[in-house]
Design an enzyme around this catalytic site. Structure first.
Site, PDB file in Angstrom:
ATOM      1  CG  ASP A 349      -1.837   1.177   1.315  1.00 45.31           C
ATOM      2  OD1 ASP A 349      -2.588   1.327   0.569  1.00 45.31           O
ATOM      3  OD2 ASP A 349      -1.504   1.964   2.359  1.00 45.31           O
ATOM      4  CD  GLU A 385      -2.169   2.365  -3.446  1.00 45.17           C
ATOM      5  OE1 GLU A 385      -3.380   2.584  -3.591  1.00 45.17           O
ATOM      6  OE2 GLU A 385      -1.939   2.172  -2.295  1.00 45.17           O
TER       7      GLU A 385
END
Length: 713
Positions: A349, A385
């Site tokens: 993330d 990401e």
């Protein structure tokens, strides 16, 4: 202190049971004293042990006689000087950063804050409230487990189909899963789940965060919760809320069993991990673990005033990966999940945060260097990401070799193309063939691109074609949260409608998106429920909705779309021309072109065609006989030849098939206008120079119908 204790070892960090007792080790550079607290239950302290041994900032002690299931926590003392970055408060019991299990969720109270909430001095005030009764306890575990000769599937990227899912949301309403395990790791391991994933064609399930996380106090006060789980507090512990266990280590066994069952079915397990920030938030957040253990070491603080945190994540703080001990925490966590839990990969993330050396995003930072040379971590799937909210944080295409990336540019392009935006042809071709502009110059392959149309964050596929605007009122922020520019198109009506024409167009658009996704080069990622037309009723930021808004409603599954998706995935897997390991060359290979582009009239695409403002049609020729590569065991990879006709125009278009490019006849195998997909094709035959009518907003795929060679994937 009544227990006999020994010096123990500074390594490994955490609580390690050896069959006779437990070694405890905790890193804190700036602490002046550390106490180990052993608990009989959540509130009663059994024993307090002052740790006297310290080696290279690791505080350690060995306690004989302790067994798995023992609950513990730490009290850490030192200066309380927020303006200098120090927030020690021995009144707070703290979670071990290396805890392998956590007993329960946080029980919110003002006692969890290091300062006095409501005090005019805010976080500069000092709280003397004891947090022991409210903080969840770390738990000693027995790491032994019968893996039954478990073997990780090791599915190559080019053969991977990734399925992003939420443990609870996927299983909570599933009719074939027993009520007592719905919403748990055991539910994922249930035969009904495994059967569904296998029939769908999934090779890897990517689980939204399962590291133990914290429900934000402000959400809980509103009757909401941090459903997505991007609020980690323990990087080694599977969250107890997704387990039927008692919180004394049962969740670890349940999680391992889930992984083992997935592997038996040939399905990889990828974890969505949040190593960029923790659940302690900004200076007004609680003191749960890292902040009280050594705030100035674990977090990136403002150079101007160390009272405040650098925030590249929008959550209040950023972990300080510039410090070796914090980097070690992350690497130890990754290795633990690989070696002890048998995890097959990670999706990081806001990964750009991890790349920041000081303030700049540095693709060659220590984080990447360590992973690159690590013999364990470097061998699993690593997916970034590739952005954060800081300056220069959008790093799509800039991660090092060995990494795959969520390709946000693919998502945006495909959304724009199918909603009829102008000037999309050139980028559509680039994204469809693996985004060579992003990855090829770094010696990466098309599989560096994780292609997706939707993700957990944003509209579902159904809502993408049903809403022009977000509808997030249920989140309690006056619809101000969530992305406002979604590149969505409601097909003529906002939200639910009974208009048959609008419904038909929406269904076709869903098939268009799925067809484009699975026939593009790169690695396709499907969000759980998109194949069932799951809706969040226009909510594009359902992070706080642990209810029917987020859960898959299996009783309302779109069986027609599910059937189409199953056939589409298996069609893609059967034909290696749609999931190549290397780049298209676009030139003659052994007398054959591997790819060619044509206008709707059958003429080759020239520069001016790509620049045409209003052009929305494209013919793509894929030559399966010119893949020109060998399989992993030396076998020649061959496939059929395909002609793909894309029409994003609002009117039907008559395509002329290119002549003299292929000696085969062709048969139609896919038509999104008719919900038709059959690898055997239809009775009709086409050849170069023939015309094919393609309905508005549709894809037609033709396959060579001459001598068919056996495709080897």
């Amino acid at each position: 202190m009544s227990k006999t204790v020994y010096a123990g070892s500074p390594h490994p960090l955490g609580a390690t049971w050896d069959g006779e007792g437990v070694n405890f080790a905790l890193y804190s550079e700036n602490a002046t004293s550390v106490e180990l607290c052993l608990f009989n239950d959540e509130e009663k302290v059994e024993e307090v042990i002052k740790i006297k041994e310290r080696y290279h900032h690791n505080w350690h002690v060995y306690v004989p006689g302790i067994k798995p299931g023992q609950m513990y926590g730490y009290r850490v003392d030192g200066p309380y000087e927020p303006e200098n970055g120090h927030r020690f408060n021995r009144n707070k019991v703290l979670i071990d950063p290396y805890a392998k299990a956590i007993s329960r969720p946080v029980n919110w109270s003002e006692a969890l804050f290091g300062y006095i909430p409501g005090n005019p001095a805010e976080d500069l005030s000092f709280s003397e409230l004891d947090s022991a009764a409210f903080i969840p306890k770390s738990v000693v575990i027995d790491n032994n487990f019968d893996w039954e000769n478990d073997k990780q599937p090791k599915v190559p990227y080019h053969q991977s189909i990734i399925y992003e899912a939420h443990v609870k949301g996927f299983t909570k309403l599933h009719p074939d899963i027993p009520d007592e395990i719905k919403g748990t790791y055991a539910a994922l391991a249930h035969p009904a789940t495994i059967k569904y994933l296998k029939e769908l064609g999934i090779t890897a399930i990517e689980l939204m965060p399962v590291h133990h996380f914290v429900n934000d106090w402000h959400l809980q006060q509103q009757g909401l919760s941090n459903y997505w789980g991007y609020n980690t507090i323990a990087y080694f512990a599977p969250d107890v809320r997704y387990s039927n266990g008692n919180g004394r280590g049962g969740q670890v066994i349940e999680f391992k069993n889930m992984v083992k069952e997935m592997h038996k079915a040939g399905i990889e397990v990828i974890l969505d991990v949040v190593y960029n920030h923790t659940a302690e938030g900004n200076q007004m957040g609680p003191t749960l673990s890292f902040r009280g253990i050594d705030n100035s070491s674990y977090y990136r603080l403002s150079a101007e005033n160390k009272r405040y945190y650098m925030d590249y994540t929008g959550t209040g703080n950023t972990l300080n990966t510039y410090i070796p001990s914090v980097l070690k925490l992350l690497m130890d966590s990754l290795r633990y999940w690989i070696l002890d839990i048998h995890i097959d990969g990670f999706r990081f993330d806001l990964a750009s945060t991890l790349a920041r050396e000081l303030h700049a995003v540095d693709r060659l930072s220590a984080f990447f260097d360590i992973i690159y040379q690590d013999p364990v971590i470097s061998q699993v799937k690593l997916i970034a990401e590739p952005w954060d909210i800081g300056e220069g944080g959008y790093q799509v295409g800039k991660f090092p070799p060995g990494w795959a990336e969520w390709n946000g540019r693919y998502r945006d392009c495909m959304r724009d193309y199918w909603r009829g935006e102008n000037s999309m042809l050139a980028e559509f071709a680039e994204r469809f063939t693996g985004s060579s502009d992003l990855y090829k110059n770094d010696y990466r392959m098309p599989t560096a691109s994780i292609n997706f149309i939707t993700a957990h964050d944003g509209f579902t596929l159904n809502d993408l074609v049903s809403y022009n605007e977000k509808h997030n009122e249920a989140n309690g922020e006056n619809n101000n949260d969530g992305e406002s520019h979604n590149r969505s198109w409601n097909c003529g009506a906002e939200g639910e409608t009974n208009n048959p024409d609008v419904i038909a167009l929406r269904n076709k658009q869903k098939r268009n998106f799925l067809t484009t996704l699975f026939l593009s080069q790169g690695v396709p990622m499907l969000v759980a429920g998109d194949e069932l037309s799951r809706t969040q009723h226009g909510n594009n930021n359902a992070y706080c909705q642990d209810n029917e808004i987020s859960w898959i409603n299996w009783d309302k599954a779109d069986k027609d779309l599910l059937s189409f998706t199953k056939k589409l995935i298996h069609f893609q897997k059967k034909h290696p021309v749609f999931c190549r390991r290397g780049w298209f060359q676009g030139i003659s290979i052994h007398g054959k072109k591997d790819i060619a582009w044509f206008a709707a009239d059958g003429s080759p695409m020239e520069e001016e065609h790509w620049r045409e403002y209003f052009a929305k049609t494209l013919t793509v020729y894929l030559n399966g006989e010119a893949i020109d590569t060998l399989g992993y065991k030396g076998e020649k990879v061959l496939d059929d030849n395909f002609i793909m006709l894309f029409n994003a125009h609002y009117e039907n278009v008559t395509f002329t098939l290119p002549s003299k490019i292929d000696h085969h006849q062709f048969t139609k195998v896919l038509d999104t206008n008719e919900d038709f997909l059959n690898d055997d094709g239809c009775d009709c035959r086409f050849k170069g120079g023939d015309t094919v009518e393609v309905a508005s907003h549709s894809v037609v795929v033709l396959k060579s119908a001459g001598e068919v060679k056996n495709a080897t994937s």
